[in-house]
Design a protein around this motif. Structure first.
Motif, PDB file in Angstrom:
ATOM      1  N   HIS A 298       0.865  -1.201   0.103  1.00  0.00           N
ATOM      2  CA  HIS A 298      -0.086   0.203   0.056  1.00  0.00           C
ATOM      3  C   HIS A 298       0.872   1.177   0.194  1.00  0.00           C
ATOM      4  O   HIS A 298       1.545   1.486  -0.771  1.00  0.00           O
ATOM      5  CB  HIS A 298      -1.030  -0.154   1.133  1.00  0.00           C
ATOM      6  N   LYS A 299       0.784   2.150   1.175  1.00  0.00           N
ATOM      7  CA  LYS A 299       1.513   3.185   1.145  1.00  0.00           C
ATOM      8  C   LYS A 299       3.043   3.115   1.113  1.00  0.00           C
ATOM      9  O   LYS A 299       3.573   4.201   0.840  1.00  0.00           O
ATOM     10  CB  LYS A 299       0.934   3.949   2.447  1.00  0.00           C
ATOM     11  N   GLY A 300       3.796   1.880   1.655  1.00  0.00           N
ATOM     12  CA  GLY A 300       4.966   1.666   1.507  1.00  0.00           C
ATOM     13  C   GLY A 300       5.679   1.664   0.099  1.00  0.00           C
ATOM     14  O   GLY A 300       6.810   1.633  -0.127  1.00  0.00           O
ATOM     15  N   ARG A 301       4.936   1.612  -1.035  1.00  0.00           N
ATOM     16  CA  ARG A 301       5.324   1.634  -2.112  1.00  0.00           C
ATOM     17  C   ARG A 301       6.095   2.929  -2.724  1.00  0.00           C
ATOM     18  O   ARG A 301       5.748   3.858  -2.560  1.00  0.00           O
ATOM     19  CB  ARG A 301       4.194   1.333  -3.135  1.00  0.00           C
ATOM     20  N   ASP A 302       7.208   2.382  -3.559  1.00  0.00           N
ATOM     21  CA  ASP A 302       8.156   3.536  -4.075  1.00  0.00           C
ATOM     22  C   ASP A 302       8.350   3.082  -5.494  1.00  0.00           C
ATOM     23  O   ASP A 302       7.827   2.049  -5.885  1.00  0.00           O
ATOM     24  CB  ASP A 302       9.367   3.829  -3.241  1.00  0.00           C
ATOM     25  N   THR A 303       8.970   3.940  -6.043  1.00  0.00           N
ATOM     26  CA  THR A 303       9.568   3.638  -7.557  1.00  0.00           C
ATOM     27  C   THR A 303      10.154   2.401  -7.742  1.00  0.00           C
ATOM     28  O   THR A 303       9.797   1.423  -8.553  1.00  0.00           O
ATOM     29  CB  THR A 303      10.231   4.685  -8.152  1.00  0.00           C
ATOM     30  N   ILE A 304      10.883   1.966  -6.636  1.00  0.00           N
ATOM     31  CA  ILE A 304      11.704   0.695  -6.795  1.00  0.00           C
ATOM     32  C   ILE A 304      10.593  -0.640  -6.456  1.00  0.00           C
ATOM     33  O   ILE A 304      10.770  -1.678  -7.267  1.00  0.00           O
ATOM     34  CB  ILE A 304      12.759   0.674  -5.496  1.00  0.00           C
ATOM     35  N   SER A 305       9.641  -0.217  -5.867  1.00  0.00           N
ATOM     36  CA  SER A 305       8.507  -1.600  -5.435  1.00  0.00           C
ATOM     37  C   SER A 305       7.904  -1.821  -6.930  1.00  0.00           C
ATOM     38  O   SER A 305       7.846  -2.832  -7.288  1.00  0.00           O
ATOM     39  CB  SER A 305       7.551  -0.845  -4.427  1.00  0.00           C
ATOM     40  N   TRP A 306       7.455  -0.694  -7.657  1.00  0.00           N
ATOM     41  CA  TRP A 306       6.601  -0.872  -8.834  1.00  0.00           C
ATOM     42  C   TRP A 306       7.639  -1.439  -9.949  1.00  0.00           C
ATOM     43  O   TRP A 306       7.124  -2.376 -10.705  1.00  0.00           O
ATOM     44  CB  TRP A 306       6.236   0.530  -9.301  1.00  0.00           C
ATOM     45  N   THR A 307       8.974  -1.058  -9.745  1.00  0.00           N
ATOM     46  CA  THR A 307      10.158  -1.464 -10.721  1.00  0.00           C
ATOM     47  C   THR A 307      10.299  -3.090 -10.771  1.00  0.00           C
ATOM     48  O   THR A 307      10.204  -3.854 -11.424  1.00  0.00           O
ATOM     49  CB  THR A 307      11.261  -0.751 -10.823  1.00  0.00           C
ATOM     50  N   SER A 308      10.279  -3.343  -9.346  1.00  0.00           N
ATOM     51  CA  SER A 308      10.564  -4.681  -8.875  1.00  0.00           C
ATOM     52  C   SER A 308       9.525  -5.660  -9.410  1.00  0.00           C
ATOM     53  O   SER A 308       9.609  -6.687  -9.798  1.00  0.00           O
ATOM     54  CB  SER A 308      10.708  -4.906  -7.367  1.00  0.00           C
ATOM     55  N   ILE A 309       8.302  -5.257  -8.933  1.00  0.00           N
ATOM     56  CA  ILE A 309       7.052  -6.140  -9.618  1.00  0.00           C
ATOM     57  C   ILE A 309       6.943  -6.211 -11.021  1.00  0.00           C
ATOM     58  O   ILE A 309       6.805  -7.423 -11.676  1.00  0.00           O
ATOM     59  CB  ILE A 309       5.744  -5.891  -8.885  1.00  0.00           C
ATOM     60  N   ILE A 310       7.277  -5.290 -11.672  1.00  0.00           N
ATOM     61  CA  ILE A 310       7.404  -5.162 -13.245  1.00  0.00           C
ATOM     62  C   ILE A 310       8.341  -6.042 -13.719  1.00  0.00           C
ATOM     63  O   ILE A 310       8.044  -6.781 -14.874  1.00  0.00           O
ATOM     64  CB  ILE A 310       7.403  -3.554 -13.784  1.00  0.00           C
ATOM     65  N   LEU A 311       9.455  -6.049 -13.348  1.00  0.00           N
ATOM     66  CA  LEU A 311      10.769  -6.844 -13.593  1.00  0.00           C
ATOM     67  C   LEU A 311      10.236  -8.109 -13.486  1.00  0.00           C
ATOM     68  O   LEU A 311      10.483  -9.267 -14.282  1.00  0.00           O
ATOM     69  CB  LEU A 311      11.942  -6.431 -12.739  1.00  0.00           C
ATOM     70  N   ALA A 312       9.645  -8.546 -12.291  1.00  0.00           N
ATOM     71  CA  ALA A 312       9.235  -9.725 -11.807  1.00  0.00           C
ATOM     72  C   ALA A 312       8.356 -10.524 -12.962  1.00  0.00           C
ATOM     73  O   ALA A 312       8.509 -11.719 -13.401  1.00  0.00           O
ATOM     74  CB  ALA A 312       8.780  -9.843 -10.413  1.00  0.00           C
ATOM     75  N   LEU A 313       7.205  -9.711 -13.277  1.00  0.00           N
ATOM     76  CA  LEU A 313       6.139 -10.178 -14.340  1.00  0.00           C
ATOM     77  C   LEU A 313       6.908 -10.296 -15.570  1.00  0.00           C
ATOM     78  O   LEU A 313       6.507 -11.433 -16.479  1.00  0.00           O
ATOM     79  CB  LEU A 313       5.040  -9.027 -14.254  1.00  0.00           C
ATOM     80  N   ALA A 314       7.586  -9.772 -16.002  1.00  0.00           N
ATOM     81  CA  ALA A 314       8.330  -9.883 -17.212  1.00  0.00           C
ATOM     82  C   ALA A 314       9.203 -11.017 -17.211  1.00  0.00           C
ATOM     83  O   ALA A 314       9.052 -11.796 -18.384  1.00  0.00           O
ATOM     84  CB  ALA A 314       9.300  -8.496 -17.433  1.00  0.00           C
ATOM     85  N   GLN A 315       9.853 -11.330 -16.279  1.00  0.00           N
ATOM     86  CA  GLN A 315      10.508 -12.629 -16.173  1.00  0.00           C
ATOM     87  C   GLN A 315       9.787 -13.771 -16.140  1.00  0.00           C
ATOM     88  O   GLN A 315      10.342 -14.784 -16.557  1.00  0.00           O
ATOM     89  CB  GLN A 315      11.733 -12.417 -14.917  1.00  0.00           C
ATOM     90  N   HIS A 316       8.675 -13.596 -15.498  1.00  0.00           N
ATOM     91  CA  HIS A 316       7.727 -14.732 -15.423  1.00  0.00           C
ATOM     92  C   HIS A 316       6.937 -15.020 -16.796  1.00  0.00           C
ATOM     93  O   HIS A 316       5.765 -15.698 -16.658  1.00  0.00           O
ATOM     94  CB  HIS A 316       6.931 -14.827 -14.236  1.00  0.00           C
ATOM     95  N   GLY A 317       7.250 -14.229 -17.795  1.00  0.00           N
ATOM     96  CA  GLY A 317       6.368 -14.448 -18.895  1.00  0.00           C
ATOM     97  C   GLY A 317       4.777 -13.600 -18.826  1.00  0.00           C
ATOM     98  O   GLY A 317       4.115 -13.727 -19.810  1.00  0.00           O
ATOM     99  N   LEU A 318       4.770 -13.045 -17.863  1.00  0.00           N
ATOM    100  CA  LEU A 318       3.368 -12.186 -17.719  1.00  0.00           C
ATOM    101  C   LEU A 318       3.740 -10.838 -18.320  1.00  0.00           C
ATOM    102  O   LEU A 318       3.460  -9.802 -17.413  1.00  0.00           O
ATOM    103  CB  LEU A 318       3.048 -12.173 -16.200  1.00  0.00           C
TER     104      LEU A 318
END
Length: 791
Positions: free
Chosen positions: A480-500
């Motif tokens: 939630h409120k703890g998200r920063d740019t790194i948080s969004w970047t981390s999950i975007i990279l993760a989804l990309a690597q997992h084919g999503l």
């Protein structure tokens, strides 16, 4: 009876039968002189002389004496026994509790007061501020104004300090209006408080205006402004103000030395110390020396550090300076001197800081044995010491030791902070140890650190690397409120690597809608997502947006992503044109991406060019030689392939050997192709033979073309059957319960045959299989893969 008591007794005898005012005068004189021993004999003589001496004035003097000479219990007892009290009586006890920090009792006294004056209100305002109850201090000030009591410079300075502490700029501005109306603008203490309030509340412009309007600026006022400039990073402006000062004190010099040091202007910090030493009217204190030693450590100037050490040896130093000395020598690699300083100046003060500095020195030298000895010798180890040791192991590549030490830390009951957790989660991510990662996640939940940005980001990274993309998404959603740019970047990279890739793009658009600015790594993630699912036009769009909307200049990573995007999609000419138009020389990654795409799409001519460029940059790149040789073989160019193999042998270039590993419980099992060393070899090979027969019945056709050696098809099948990832899979099936997910890691790109076999096996055994190769994750389920055969 000691001499002092005898003296007081003689004075009292001379006073009898003098009136109570004389006793009060003697009490006040003793109080001003700090003579705490005089009060009790005076009190005893007054009581002995009879109640006719116990007037209000004398009683107030007795209460004040006890309150101000360290006997709060006696002061309160006497106050409670007073038959008559005035506002001075109440204020004396109220101020006593306020100064002692017992603000709750002070407030109870305040509420019982039949009448209050400005002293009463000031005592509470100052008391709440000193105890850190800034909001209560502000409310008390507002209540005071409501009763018609005018502010004084004393409560104004405190309430302005409270505004500064909580950045209450709006309230501070209203208080500023009172300052102007009441004529306190020229009062240096109030003016300083206003400057401090505006600066700490983020209004540096008004802070400067107030400062420059002060007609008579004392040293304290100048010091405040210099300190505030330094806190904002305006080093040059701080220097200009310092040079304008007509007189300076130690605080002035310290503000400059510490400010320069904090902003890494360490040479200037040492020059400022030299100037200070030239002013014979002033003597550097521990703050001057601590900052100077820190500057020496930062720039590695051991010579000046030793000179300061020599100066300190003559003048003496405390624990803070000792720790700075130890840190200097430790950072300079002079561990023997650092330990000698510690041993010669043993002190309970900040011992943990000194030991941690020495520990850090050994860690930087990579000498972990003495570092561990020092750590084990500590009688008290706080979270900083534990973390320093854990980080030391990590920095020296000893991840398993770091993990073991963290577990020991938890067992001893030391609570890890967010930094410790983030570090150890990064370790478990590198080890792909989901078991330990889950344990650490549970620990973070218990301590309340799980939703902080640093720990949350580390958890996303951990679950992603361990193949648990759903767990990574849940962590992100709960932040939630703890998200920063790194948080969004981390999950975007993760989804990309997992084919999503589609999910990654959807999340990126949401990120933009929320006005969260992506950085260059975010764009690496989103371009990778486009690459993994073949969205060429979308990738072009984001590459353009990165530069035109967010003003991010492309880096080598972005260029490599675009080459990969075109190449994977079979647009080899576009990939080649992109490389030719790049404003910088392509790196190994860009040429490697092009070569890999040429191998997939069998473009021999362009592959030769890419390999040539790649080997110019990295002559011992075995992967480049192998890719080109395999491409020649696939194209039937046997002679060219043989020349490549011969060239590799002559140059001593070896292709990286493929290996795969799987973790069962706490043990990692590693397999190579045709592995014959594992204790369960026979069972593994037998299991693989059974799987091979069954999937062939289901329609699986071995891809013997991927075996580049000139062998019979039967022998080629045998080779394919014993690829490292297949052996790891067979082992995992033997040693895990049914219905559990299998997670296999591989150091190279998965081959076509293994990829096809894994799809059939997932359907045969009704298991989810997650395979991580060197570029991405493949999730096999019910006969299909998340990559959709595009990788």
């Amino acid at each position: 009876m000691d001499e002092e008591t005898t003296r007081v007794d003689l004075q009292l005898q001379a006073l009898d039968p003098f009136p109570g005012e004389s006793y009060a005068y003697l009490l006040q004189s003793s109080q001003r002189a700090g003579d705490a021993s005089a009060g009790r004999p005076i009190h005893a003589r007054v009581v002995k002389s009879g109640s006719h001496h116990l007037g209000l004035f004398l009683m107030n003097s007795l209460v004040s004496f006890y309150a101000k000479t360290g006997s709060p219990g006696d002061a309160r007892k006497l106050f409670d026994e007073m038959p008559v009290r005035n506002v001075l009586s109440w204020n004396t006890v109220l101020s006593m509790y306020s100064k002692l920090g017992i603000v709750d009792e002070a407030f109870r006294i305040f509420e019982r007061m039949p009448e209050r004056d400005s002293v009463s209100w000031t005592a509470m305002i100052v008391g709440f501020h000193r105890s850190g109850s800034y909001a209560k201090s502000l409310r008390m000030f507002v209540s005071m104004l409501g009763t018609g009591v005018s502010p004084t410079q004393y409560n104004l300075t405190s309430v302005l300090a409270s505004c500064a502490a909580v950045s209450a700029l709006g309230v501070g501005k209203r208080i500023h209006s009172f300052v102007v109306k009441l004529g306190f603008s020229g009062c240096s203490s109030v003016a300083n408080s206003l400057v401090n309030m505006y600066e700490k509340s983020g209004d540096g412009v008004t802070a400067g205006i107030v400062f420059y309007r002060i007609r008579s600026r004392n040293v304290s006022c100048w010091n405040t402004m210099i300190s505030l400039h330094m806190s904002r990073g305006d080093v040059e402006l701080a220097r200009m103000e310092f040079e304008r000062m007509r007189e300076r004190d130690v605080v002035s010099w310290n503000s400059m030395i510490a400010g320069y040091n904090q902003h890494r202007h360490d040479v200037e910090a040492l020059h400022m110390l030299s100037r200070m030493l030239g002013d014979h009217a002033l003597k550097p204190d521990k703050f001057s020396m601590t900052s100077a030693l820190s500057a020496c450590a930062n720039i590695g100037n051991l010579r000046i550090g030793r000179e300061i050490h020599g100066y300190l040896a003559k003048t003496g130093f405390d624990g803070t300076v000792r720790n700075a000395l130890i840190s200097l020598y430790a950072k300079s690699g002079k561990m023997e001197i650092a330990r000698k300083v510690l041993e010669e100046n043993v002190s309970s003060e900040n011992d943990i800081v000194a030991f941690t500095a020495i520990l850090d020195g050994y860690v930087k030298l990579g000498d972990m044995s003495p570092a561990r000895q020092i750590f084990d010798s500590l009688t008290y180890r706080d979270v900083v010491a534990w973390t320093a040791m854990i980080v030391g192991y990590v920095q020296n590549g000893l991840n398993n030791d770091a993990l073991k030490l963290f577990m020991a830390m938890i067992k001893e009951g030391v609570r890890p902070n967010s930094y410790t957790l983030a570090i150890i989660l990064a370790v478990t991510a590198d080890l792909a140890s989901l078991i330990h990662g889950k344990q650490i996640h549970a620990s973070a939940l218990r301590t309340g650190e799980a939703f902080s940005a640093s720990v949350g980001n580390a958890l996303i990274n951990l679950y992603s690397k361990a193949g648990s993309i759903n767990a990574a998404r849940k962590v992100f959603e709960k932040m939630h409120k703890g998200r920063d740019t790194i948080s969004w970047t981390s999950i975007i990279l993760a989804l990309a690597q997992h084919g999503l890739g589609e999910d990654a793009l959807e999340l990126f658009e949401k990120m933009l809608a929320l006005k969260i600015k992506p950085d260059h790594i975010t764009y690496v993630g989103i371009l990778s997502a486009c690459t993994h699912i073949g969205l060429v036009e979308q990738g072009r769009k984001y590459y353009k947006m990165m530069q035109e909307v967010h003003n991010i200049e492309p880096t080598s990573s972005h260029y490599a992503c675009m080459v990969d995007l075109y190449g994977r999609s079979g647009l080899l000419q576009e990939a080649w044109d992109f490389i030719k138009d790049m404003p910088v020389e392509p790196d190994v990654v860009a040429w490697g991406s092009l070569l890999s795409s040429c191998r997939v799409h069998k473009d021999v001519e362009l592959a030769e060019l890419a390999a040539e460029k790649l080997l110019l940059l990295d002559p011992h790149n075995g992967g480049a030689y192998s890719a080109l040789a395999n491409l020649y073989l696939a194209a039937g160019k046997w002679d060219e392939a043989a020349k490549i193999r011969k060239h590799m042998k002559e140059k001593g270039v070896k292709k990286e050997q493929g290996s795969s590993w799987v973790q069962i419980q706490d043990t990692v099992h590693i397999f190579g192709a045709e592995d014959c060393l594992h204790p369960q070899k026979e069972a593994i090979y037998k299991k693989m033979d059974e799987l091979w027969k069954e999937i062939k019945k289901m329609g699986f056709v071995p891809n013997t073309q991927s075996v580049v050696h000139d062998l019979e098809d039967e022998v080629k099948e045998q080779c394919l059957k014993h690829h490292s990832e297949k052996l790891a899979l067979a082992f995992a099936l033997i040693n895990t319960p049914e219905n559990t997910t299998l997670r296999i890691m591989k150091n190279l790109r998965v081959c076509n045959d293994c990829h096809s076999a894994f799809k059939y096996i997932s359907k045969l055994v009704v298991r989810d299989i997650i395979l991580r190769d060197c570029t991405r994750f493949h999730h096999f389920k019910d006969g299909s893969c998340s990559c959709r055969d595009y990788w």
